[in-house]
Scaffold this motif. Structure first.
Motif, PDB file in Angstrom:
ATOM      1  N   ALA A 125      59.611 100.587 -52.199  1.00  0.00           N
ATOM      2  CA  ALA A 125      58.290 100.640 -51.477  1.00  0.00           C
ATOM      3  C   ALA A 125      58.407 100.852 -49.880  1.00  0.00           C
ATOM      4  CB  ALA A 125      57.739  99.330 -52.080  1.00  0.00           C
ATOM      5  N   PRO A 126      57.447 101.495 -49.427  1.00  0.00           N
ATOM      6  CA  PRO A 126      57.307 101.934 -48.101  1.00  0.00           C
ATOM      7  C   PRO A 126      57.142 100.680 -47.490  1.00  0.00           C
ATOM      8  CG  PRO A 126      56.080 103.414 -49.288  1.00  0.00           C
ATOM      9  CD  PRO A 126      56.383 102.648 -50.257  1.00  0.00           C
ATOM     10  N   GLU A 127      56.384  99.759 -47.902  1.00  0.00           N
ATOM     11  CA  GLU A 127      55.978  98.425 -47.153  1.00  0.00           C
ATOM     12  C   GLU A 127      57.227  97.564 -47.179  1.00  0.00           C
ATOM     13  OE1 GLU A 127      54.372  98.869 -50.664  1.00  0.00           O
ATOM     14  OE2 GLU A 127      53.510 100.272 -49.323  1.00  0.00           O
ATOM     15  N   ALA A 128      58.280  97.743 -47.905  1.00  0.00           N
ATOM     16  CA  ALA A 128      59.440  96.949 -48.216  1.00  0.00           C
ATOM     17  C   ALA A 128      60.384  97.404 -47.111  1.00  0.00           C
ATOM     18  CB  ALA A 128      60.067  97.143 -49.120  1.00  0.00           C
ATOM     19  N   LEU A 129      60.477  98.724 -46.917  1.00  0.00           N
ATOM     20  CA  LEU A 129      61.287  99.268 -46.160  1.00  0.00           C
ATOM     21  C   LEU A 129      60.777  99.026 -44.539  1.00  0.00           C
ATOM     22  CD1 LEU A 129      61.562 102.988 -47.126  1.00  0.00           C
ATOM     23  CD2 LEU A 129      63.335 101.222 -47.199  1.00  0.00           C
ATOM     24  N   GLY A 130      59.622  99.068 -44.252  1.00  0.00           N
ATOM     25  CA  GLY A 130      58.717  98.571 -42.959  1.00  0.00           C
ATOM     26  C   GLY A 130      58.940  97.076 -42.478  1.00  0.00           C
ATOM     27  N   SER A 131      59.068  96.386 -43.469  1.00  0.00           N
ATOM     28  CA  SER A 131      59.209  94.706 -43.286  1.00  0.00           C
ATOM     29  C   SER A 131      60.320  94.235 -42.634  1.00  0.00           C
ATOM     30  CB  SER A 131      58.770  94.262 -44.567  1.00  0.00           C
ATOM     31  OG  SER A 131      58.830  92.796 -44.479  1.00  0.00           O
ATOM     32  N   GLN A 132      60.031  93.612 -41.515  1.00  0.00           N
ATOM     33  CA  GLN A 132      61.194  92.941 -40.869  1.00  0.00           C
ATOM     34  C   GLN A 132      61.651  91.565 -41.689  1.00  0.00           C
ATOM     35  OE1 GLN A 132      59.536  92.141 -37.213  1.00  0.00           O
ATOM     36  NE2 GLN A 132      61.081  93.769 -36.272  1.00  0.00           N
ATOM     37  N   LYS A 183      65.148  92.172 -47.004  1.00  0.00           N
ATOM     38  CA  LYS A 183      66.444  92.473 -46.598  1.00  0.00           C
ATOM     39  C   LYS A 183      66.625  93.733 -47.321  1.00  0.00           C
ATOM     40  CE  LYS A 183      67.919  88.743 -44.439  1.00  0.00           C
ATOM     41  NZ  LYS A 183      68.074  88.875 -43.142  1.00  0.00           N
ATOM     42  N   LEU A 184      67.158  94.656 -46.676  1.00  0.00           N
ATOM     43  CA  LEU A 184      67.464  96.072 -47.230  1.00  0.00           C
ATOM     44  C   LEU A 184      68.261  95.883 -48.467  1.00  0.00           C
ATOM     45  CD1 LEU A 184      67.745  98.684 -44.351  1.00  0.00           C
ATOM     46  CD2 LEU A 184      65.815  98.170 -46.137  1.00  0.00           C
TER      47      LEU A 184
END
Length: 173
Positions: free
Chosen positions: A156-163, A166-167
């Motif tokens: 999800a793009p929101e997950a990628l952008g969230s600090q 954790k990746l």
């Protein structure tokens, strides 16, 4: 490496296509001849077989080992995701994948002014990540992005952008 030296290969009658053309096993148009490294173009399975030529030390190192194994009969296909790094004026740039394959970019800010750009294809698949920061501040996240690219993940793009996400947790999804 920036300009492939293909004269001998051309004289031998091998196919040239932005370098010495090889298949996924690094075999040239002559099944008894292999080519590896900066001089050859090869298909990348993770990008639908797109033919590329990579001018990076890691690619040359991986190709050499893969060509040797295949000369011995291993029959293994190239499966690595492209990766490179460069030091620029006190910052380190790292790129995994092929950013030109993305149509959408998501940014994740890290500490010390570092950041990563995640490049997503039309279908939401992560196709590249590029990051810059002091020292090796982006290294771990670029490596995790490389694994997500290899898995053909669609995070999800929101997950990628969230600090706060954790990746590494996206690999399990």
């Amino acid at each position: 490496g920036a300009v492939p030296v293909t004269g001998l290969a051309a004289e031998a009658g091998l196919t040239i296509d932005n370098g010495i053309a090889v298949d996924a096993e690094l075999r040239t148009s002559d099944p008894d001849i292999f080519a590896a490294g900066d001089c050859c173009s090869f298909p990348l399975a993770v990008y639908g077989g797109r033919r590329v030529r990579l001018e990076a030390w890691r690619n040359a190192q991986e190709h050499g080992a893969l060509a040797a194994r295949n000369m011995l009969g291993a029959g293994e296909s190239h499966a690595a995701v492209p990766w490179f790094w460069s030091d620029q004026y006190g910052l380190t740039l790292q790129v995994s994948g092929l950013p030109d394959q993305g149509s959408k970019v998501v940014r994740r800010d890290l500490d010390d002014g570092a950041f990563i750009l995640f490049h997503l294809a039309e279908d939401g698949r992560l196709v590249a990540a590029s990051g810059i920061g002091p020292g090796n501040s982006v290294g771990r996240d670029i490596r995790l992005a490389e694994m997500l690219i290899a898995k053909r993940a669609k995070p999800a793009p929101e997950a990628l952008g969230s600090q706060t996400i954790k990746l590494k947790s996206l690999l399990a999804a």
